[in-house]
Enzyme design. Structure first.
Site, PDB file in Angstrom:
ATOM      1  N   GLY A 143       8.701 -37.747 -65.853  1.00  0.00           N
ATOM      2  CA  GLY A 143       8.142 -37.695 -67.199  1.00  0.00           C
ATOM      3  C   GLY A 143       6.709 -37.208 -67.240  1.00  0.00           C
ATOM      4  O   GLY A 143       6.038 -37.371 -68.264  1.00  0.00           O
ATOM      5  N   GLU A 162       0.764 -26.932 -64.784  1.00  0.00           N
ATOM      6  CA  GLU A 162       0.445 -27.311 -63.407  1.00  0.00           C
ATOM      7  C   GLU A 162      -0.256 -26.155 -62.707  1.00  0.00           C
ATOM      8  O   GLU A 162       0.175 -25.005 -62.791  1.00  0.00           O
ATOM      9  CB  GLU A 162       1.730 -27.661 -62.645  1.00  0.00           C
ATOM     10  CG  GLU A 162       2.474 -28.862 -63.199  1.00  0.00           C
ATOM     11  CD  GLU A 162       3.746 -29.155 -62.424  1.00  0.00           C
ATOM     12  OE1 GLU A 162       3.888 -28.607 -61.295  1.00  0.00           O
ATOM     13  OE2 GLU A 162       4.590 -29.907 -62.912  1.00  0.00           O
TER      14      GLU A 162
END
Length: 389
Positions: A143, A162
Site C-alpha cells: 500500500g 519512486e
C-alpha cells in the site's frame, strides 16, 4: 578494299581509317598513328598488310536542362534551411560581443532560449540535511503507492514517483562497509565514512528535491529504502518516516498475481514471497520501533477502512495541517500540483481508483494447499508478532 570505292573517314564496324591515293594511316597497337605509302599495280589494295583494330566507342553523358535546374534549386534550398536553423544561434553568440544588436521580430520569436524547468526549489525554501524530509516505505505491495498518492494530494506535500536510485545507492554503501577489505581500501585512500556520508546526503537530497514539483514539504517514496532507516535518520536528523504494514500473506499473493519482479525472489512461489516479506518487513519494523517519535506505522487494512482517521493521525505526526483532499487522491491525479503517477509502477491502474476494500481478503482463496497455517507462521513468524492470525 577497292581504291576507287574506299570512302574517306569510313567508320565501318567502328574502324577509323583514312584512305588517300596509294597511302593510308594505321592505328598501331600502342595507340600511335603510322603513315604508310606504297605503290600498287592493279585495281585492288593488299588488305592483308593492314592491321585493323576495333576502337572502344566513347561514352557520352547527356544532362538535360531540367536536371541542372533541379540540382541548383536543391543546393539553394539546403543553403537556405541551414542558414534558417543556425541564424538564431549565431545571433545569440553575437549578443555576447555586441549587446545593442537589434533583431527582427521573426528572429526573436525563434531565438534559442534556455529550457524552463519546473523542478526548481522555491527561493523561500532552503533544503539541507536538517530539512524536515518525509520518507515513506515498506515491503512492495503493502500500500505504499496508495498512501503516497493520498499524501501527494495535499497541497503542501510533494512525493512523486519512486526514484529507484535511492535504495540502490543505500545498498551499495552498505555493501562497502560490510566488506572489511573494501572498507580498509577506502580508509587507506582517504575516503572516510564522513566523506561518504556527506556525499550520500548531498546526492540523495538532490534527487528527492528536484525530481518533482516544488512544495513546502518534500517526501520520498522508495519502499525498500527504509531498510536503511537507521542510516537515513543519522544523515537527515530532522527527517520522519512512515512505514506501511500489510498482512504478509496478502503481500505474497499480490506479488504472485501482479507478477512483480523482485531481485532474488521467485515471484511464482508463495513461500518464497512470504519469506521475503518476513525478512524485509522485520528489519524495517524493528528500526521504526527503535526510532519511536520519528517513525510511525500505518496498516494498510486500517488505511482503506478508516482513511480519515489514519490520515489525520499521520498528518498530525508530520506536523502538517489537515486537508480533506487527501481522501480523494484520484481527483488530483494529473493535475498541476497534484498527484503524478508512472505507468511503469505495478499499482498504476489501481491507484487511479477511489479507495476500496475489495482486496483485503482476496488472498485467502489463493493460498496453496501445501501452505498450512502452521507452516505460514513457521516461514514468517512476524505474522503473529504483528497480529495477523
Amino acid at each position: 578494299l577497292d581504291r576507287q570505292h574506299a570512302p574517306e573517314n569510313s567508320n565501318r564496324h567502328g574502324l577509323e581509317t583514312v584512305a588517300v591515293t596509294c597511302s593510308w594511316i594505321e592505328i598501331t597497337r600502342n595507340g600511335n598513328l603510322a603513315m604508310n605509302q606504297q605503290s600498287y599495280e592493279g585495281s585492288r589494295l593488299p588488305t592483308k598488310v593492314v592491321t585493323r583494330y576495333r576502337l572502344p566507342k566513347p561514352t557520352s553523358y547527356s544532362i538535360s536542362f531540367r536536371s541542372v535546374v533541379c540540382l541548383i534549386l536543391a543546393m539553394f534550398s539546403c543553403l537556405v534551411i541551414t542558414m534558417w536553423v543556425s541564424l538564431p544561434s549565431m545571433i545569440q553568440c553575437s549578443d555576447k560581443v555586441q549587446s545593442d544588436f537589434s533583431m527582427p521580430r521573426w528572429i526573436q520569436r525563434r531565438r534559442v532560449r534556455p529550457p524552463v524547468s519546473v523542478n526548481v526549489v522555491p527561493s523561500n525554501l532552503t533544503l539541507s540535511r536538517d530539512s524536515p524530509l518525509i520518507f515513506v516505505g515498506g515491503v512492495p505491495r503493502s500500500g505504499t503507492t496508495l498512501f503516497r498518492a493520498m499524501l501527494d494530494a495535499h497541497p503542501d506535500v510533494r512525493c512523486g514517483e519512486e526514484t529507484r536510485i535511492v535504495p540502490r545507492l543505500l545498498f551499495m554503501r552498505q555493501r562497502w562497509l560490510n566488506d572489511p577489505r573494501e572498507k580498509e581500501r577506502l580508509v587507506n585512500a582517504g575516503v572516510t565514512e564522513t566523506i561518504i556520508n556527506d556525499a550520500m546526503a548531498s546526492f540523495i537530497l538532490e534527487i528527492i528535491a528536484k525530481h518533482g514539483e516544488p512544495a513546502n514539504r518534500i517526501c520520498d517514496k522508495d519502499p525498500l529504502a527504509l531498510k536503511s532507516m537507521d542510516y537515513l535518520s543519522t544523515v537527515f536528523p530532522n527527517a520522519k518516516f512512515v512505514l506501511l504494514l500489510r498482512d504478509g500473506r496478502a503481500v505474497a499473493n499480490s506479488i504472485i498475481q501482479r507478477k512483480v519482479r523482485i531481485q532474488g525472489v521467485d515471484s511464482n512461489s508463495f513461500e518464497a514471497a512470504l519469506t521475503f516479506w518476513h525478512n524485509a518487513c522485520r528489519v524495517m519494523y524493528y528500526y521504526c520501533r527503535d526510532l519511536k517519535e520519528r517513525c510511525v506505522t500505518v496498516r494498510y487494512e486500517e488505511l482503506v477502512r478508516f482513511p480519515s482517521i489514519e490520515m489525520k493521525r499521520v498528518l498530525q505526526f508530520l506536523n502538517i495541517s489537515w486537508n480533506s483532499a487527501v481522501l480523494h487522491h484520484e481527483k488530483a491525479i494529473g493535475q498541476p500540483g497534484g498527484v503524478s503517477l508512472s505507468q511503469l509502477e505495478p499499482s498504476y491502474k489501481q491507484v487511479q481508483e477511489p479507495i476500496y476494500t475489495k482486496s483485503l481478503r482476496a488472498w485467502e482463496k489463493n493460498i496453496p494447499h501445501d501452505m498450512s497455517r502452521s507452516k505460514m507462521y513457521s516461514v514468517a513468524p512476524l505474522l503473529k508478532e504483528l497480529g495477523y492470525v
